[in-house]
Design a protein around this motif. Sequence first.
Motif, PDB file in Angstrom:
ATOM      1  N   LEU A  38       0.827  -1.205   0.000  1.00  0.00           N
ATOM      2  CA  LEU A  38       0.000   0.000   0.000  1.00  0.00           C
ATOM      3  C   LEU A  38       0.865   1.262   0.000  1.00  0.00           C
ATOM      4  CD1 LEU A  38      -2.862  -0.965   2.484  1.00  0.00           C
ATOM      5  CD2 LEU A  38      -2.855  -1.064  -0.003  1.00  0.00           C
ATOM      6  N   VAL A  39       2.005   1.205   0.687  1.00  0.00           N
ATOM      7  CA  VAL A  39       2.925   2.343   0.674  1.00  0.00           C
ATOM      8  C   VAL A  39       3.443   2.573  -0.745  1.00  0.00           C
ATOM      9  CG1 VAL A  39       5.126   3.237   1.522  1.00  0.00           C
ATOM     10  CG2 VAL A  39       3.595   2.023   3.074  1.00  0.00           C
ATOM     11  N   LYS A  40       3.734   1.482  -1.464  1.00  0.00           N
ATOM     12  CA  LYS A  40       4.192   1.618  -2.854  1.00  0.00           C
ATOM     13  C   LYS A  40       3.097   2.234  -3.722  1.00  0.00           C
ATOM     14  CE  LYS A  40       7.552  -2.157  -2.714  1.00  0.00           C
ATOM     15  NZ  LYS A  40       7.922  -3.503  -3.238  1.00  0.00           N
ATOM     16  N   ASP A  41       1.848   1.839  -3.478  1.00  0.00           N
ATOM     17  CA  ASP A  41       0.729   2.461  -4.199  1.00  0.00           C
ATOM     18  C   ASP A  41       0.645   3.954  -3.881  1.00  0.00           C
ATOM     19  OD1 ASP A  41       0.001   0.105  -5.388  1.00  0.00           O
ATOM     20  OD2 ASP A  41      -1.682  -0.315  -4.046  1.00  0.00           O
ATOM     21  N   ALA A  42       0.894   4.287  -2.614  1.00  0.00           N
ATOM     22  CA  ALA A  42       0.822   5.688  -2.196  1.00  0.00           C
ATOM     23  C   ALA A  42       1.887   6.534  -2.880  1.00  0.00           C
ATOM     24  CB  ALA A  42       0.969   5.789  -0.678  1.00  0.00           C
ATOM     25  N   PHE A  59      -6.990   2.703   3.851  1.00  0.00           N
ATOM     26  CA  PHE A  59      -6.094   3.356   2.905  1.00  0.00           C
ATOM     27  C   PHE A  59      -6.912   3.876   1.730  1.00  0.00           C
ATOM     28  CE2 PHE A  59      -3.566   2.870  -1.043  1.00  0.00           C
ATOM     29  CZ  PHE A  59      -2.587   3.821  -0.798  1.00  0.00           C
ATOM     30  N   LEU A  60      -6.665   5.131   1.331  1.00  0.00           N
ATOM     31  CA  LEU A  60      -7.379   5.677   0.176  1.00  0.00           C
ATOM     32  C   LEU A  60      -6.489   6.620  -0.613  1.00  0.00           C
ATOM     33  CD1 LEU A  60      -9.653   8.605   1.235  1.00  0.00           C
ATOM     34  CD2 LEU A  60      -8.665   7.161   2.996  1.00  0.00           C
ATOM     35  N   ILE A  61      -6.760   6.682  -1.901  1.00  0.00           N
ATOM     36  CA  ILE A  61      -6.064   7.589  -2.811  1.00  0.00           C
ATOM     37  C   ILE A  61      -7.105   8.471  -3.472  1.00  0.00           C
ATOM     38  CG2 ILE A  61      -4.710   7.783  -4.935  1.00  0.00           C
ATOM     39  CD1 ILE A  61      -3.381   5.137  -4.241  1.00  0.00           C
ATOM     40  N   LEU A  62      -6.860   9.771  -3.478  1.00  0.00           N
ATOM     41  CA  LEU A  62      -7.683  10.731  -4.202  1.00  0.00           C
ATOM     42  C   LEU A  62      -6.753  11.591  -5.057  1.00  0.00           C
ATOM     43  CD1 LEU A  62     -10.131  11.825  -1.361  1.00  0.00           C
ATOM     44  CD2 LEU A  62     -10.659  10.298  -3.267  1.00  0.00           C
ATOM     45  N   ILE A  83      -3.047  12.334  -3.884  1.00  0.00           N
ATOM     46  CA  ILE A  83      -2.812  12.395  -2.439  1.00  0.00           C
ATOM     47  C   ILE A  83      -3.317  11.078  -1.857  1.00  0.00           C
ATOM     48  CG2 ILE A  83      -3.207  13.632  -0.283  1.00  0.00           C
ATOM     49  CD1 ILE A  83      -3.952  16.070  -1.831  1.00  0.00           C
ATOM     50  N   ALA A  84      -2.474  10.408  -1.106  1.00  0.00           N
ATOM     51  CA  ALA A  84      -2.837   9.134  -0.484  1.00  0.00           C
ATOM     52  C   ALA A  84      -2.907   9.311   1.028  1.00  0.00           C
ATOM     53  CB  ALA A  84      -1.825   8.050  -0.848  1.00  0.00           C
ATOM     54  N   PHE A  85      -3.794   8.516   1.657  1.00  0.00           N
ATOM     55  CA  PHE A  85      -3.986   8.616   3.109  1.00  0.00           C
ATOM     56  C   PHE A  85      -4.018   7.225   3.737  1.00  0.00           C
ATOM     57  CE2 PHE A  85      -6.242  12.308   1.344  1.00  0.00           C
ATOM     58  CZ  PHE A  85      -5.673  13.351   2.063  1.00  0.00           C
ATOM     59  N   HIS A  90      -6.083   6.720  15.511  1.00  0.00           N
ATOM     60  CA  HIS A  90      -4.910   7.274  16.199  1.00  0.00           C
ATOM     61  C   HIS A  90      -3.995   8.102  15.301  1.00  0.00           C
ATOM     62  CE1 HIS A  90      -6.112   4.777  19.531  1.00  0.00           C
ATOM     63  NE2 HIS A  90      -6.048   3.692  18.767  1.00  0.00           N
ATOM     64  N   TYR A  91      -4.135   7.956  14.008  1.00  0.00           N
ATOM     65  CA  TYR A  91      -3.230   8.713  13.124  1.00  0.00           C
ATOM     66  C   TYR A  91      -3.864   8.943  11.753  1.00  0.00           C
ATOM     67  CZ  TYR A  91      -2.110   4.057  11.215  1.00  0.00           C
ATOM     68  OH  TYR A  91      -2.189   2.810  10.659  1.00  0.00           O
ATOM     69  N   LEU A  92      -3.329   9.954  11.091  1.00  0.00           N
ATOM     70  CA  LEU A  92      -3.600  10.207   9.678  1.00  0.00           C
ATOM     71  C   LEU A  92      -2.251  10.451   9.024  1.00  0.00           C
ATOM     72  CD1 LEU A  92      -5.561  10.809   7.287  1.00  0.00           C
ATOM     73  CD2 LEU A  92      -5.452  13.215   7.965  1.00  0.00           C
ATOM     74  N   ILE A  93      -1.919   9.641   8.024  1.00  0.00           N
ATOM     75  CA  ILE A  93      -0.648   9.779   7.314  1.00  0.00           C
ATOM     76  C   ILE A  93      -0.962  10.087   5.853  1.00  0.00           C
ATOM     77  CG2 ILE A  93       1.555   8.693   6.741  1.00  0.00           C
ATOM     78  CD1 ILE A  93       1.121   6.785   9.081  1.00  0.00           C
ATOM     79  N   SER A  94      -0.454  11.199   5.358  1.00  0.00           N
ATOM     80  CA  SER A  94      -0.723  11.619   3.978  1.00  0.00           C
ATOM     81  C   SER A  94       0.557  11.586   3.157  1.00  0.00           C
ATOM     82  CB  SER A  94      -1.340  13.021   3.952  1.00  0.00           C
ATOM     83  OG  SER A  94      -0.534  13.945   4.651  1.00  0.00           O
ATOM     84  N   PHE A  95       0.415  11.232   1.876  1.00  0.00           N
ATOM     85  CA  PHE A  95       1.542  11.159   0.948  1.00  0.00           C
ATOM     86  C   PHE A  95       1.190  11.958  -0.308  1.00  0.00           C
ATOM     87  CE2 PHE A  95       1.656   7.350   3.501  1.00  0.00           C
ATOM     88  CZ  PHE A  95       2.994   7.117   3.752  1.00  0.00           C
TER      89      PHE A  95
END
Length: 293
Positions: A38-42, A59-62, A83-85, A90-95
């Motif tokens: 999923l990180v690679k997709d992000a 996990f989502l991509i917009l 933008i991926a999330f 407990h957390y929100l991580i955006s790429f």
Amino acid sequence: MTQITTRSYDGFTWIDCHDVSIEDLQEVIESYQLHLPLVKDALQPGHLPKYEAYDNGQFLILRAYTAHEDDIINNIQQLSDKIAFFVNEHYLISFHKHSFEFLNLQPNPFNSSYHLLFYLIRLIFKTYNNPATWHSNEIDVIEKMLFTEKLNRISLEDLYFQKLEIRLTKKLLMFSQNVLQLLKSPETVKSEHQDAKEVLVQLILEYEEAADDANALTNTYLSLNSKKNNDVMKLLTIFSAFFLPLTFIAGVYGMNFDNMPELHTPNGYFFTLLLMLVISIIIWIWFKRKRIL
């Protein structure tokens, strides 16, 4: 410029990763137990909107609209940036690779990571508002030129690329709609989730209307252009109908044979001109009766 920014809120943490690589993310991946695929997709720049649930989160991509008004668009990558999330309670991580101004948030007391997520989602969808206005204005201008017979000022190539951009944007929004439908949210942010869905539906309707208008304008342009060509052919045909018999008469009397009694008629020239005039009048009357003229 690679940058990982961490912001702490009451009850959750937001980690924003700008233009990073797998190597830059080792600590984040291990600390939050993120799935490597999923990180690679992000990190993949051309990925379409996507949703996937994993063990302890979602996990989502917009994609946000990043093209300019005068850009010539051929694909979704030229139209938007991803933008991926990764999100849980407990957390929100955006790429993201592109630098988005709306991610530079002023201090804001967000209640939860999902509250922040839907706030960012609305900002992403907001990037599609101005382009919808551009397309609407451009369609109005083209429509005005069409119906004021200024076809020579309309570029069919520009109209094609506008249709393509509208169609790509609409598809992108529909993919995003599917992501929002699959995304699960806590009860505390159900209203924000519903608001985001409604905003997206409104955008889809606007781009659908723009796509229909662009198709209608293209068909109208082609029809008017075809009519213009038909009018030219009609005019040439009418001229041919008048001059064909006259050319035939001129050709007959232009032959150099000795045994042509009309050549020695004193008023033969004037009689021939009179015959041509009579033939032209007869053709004109026939065209009028048939409503061709």
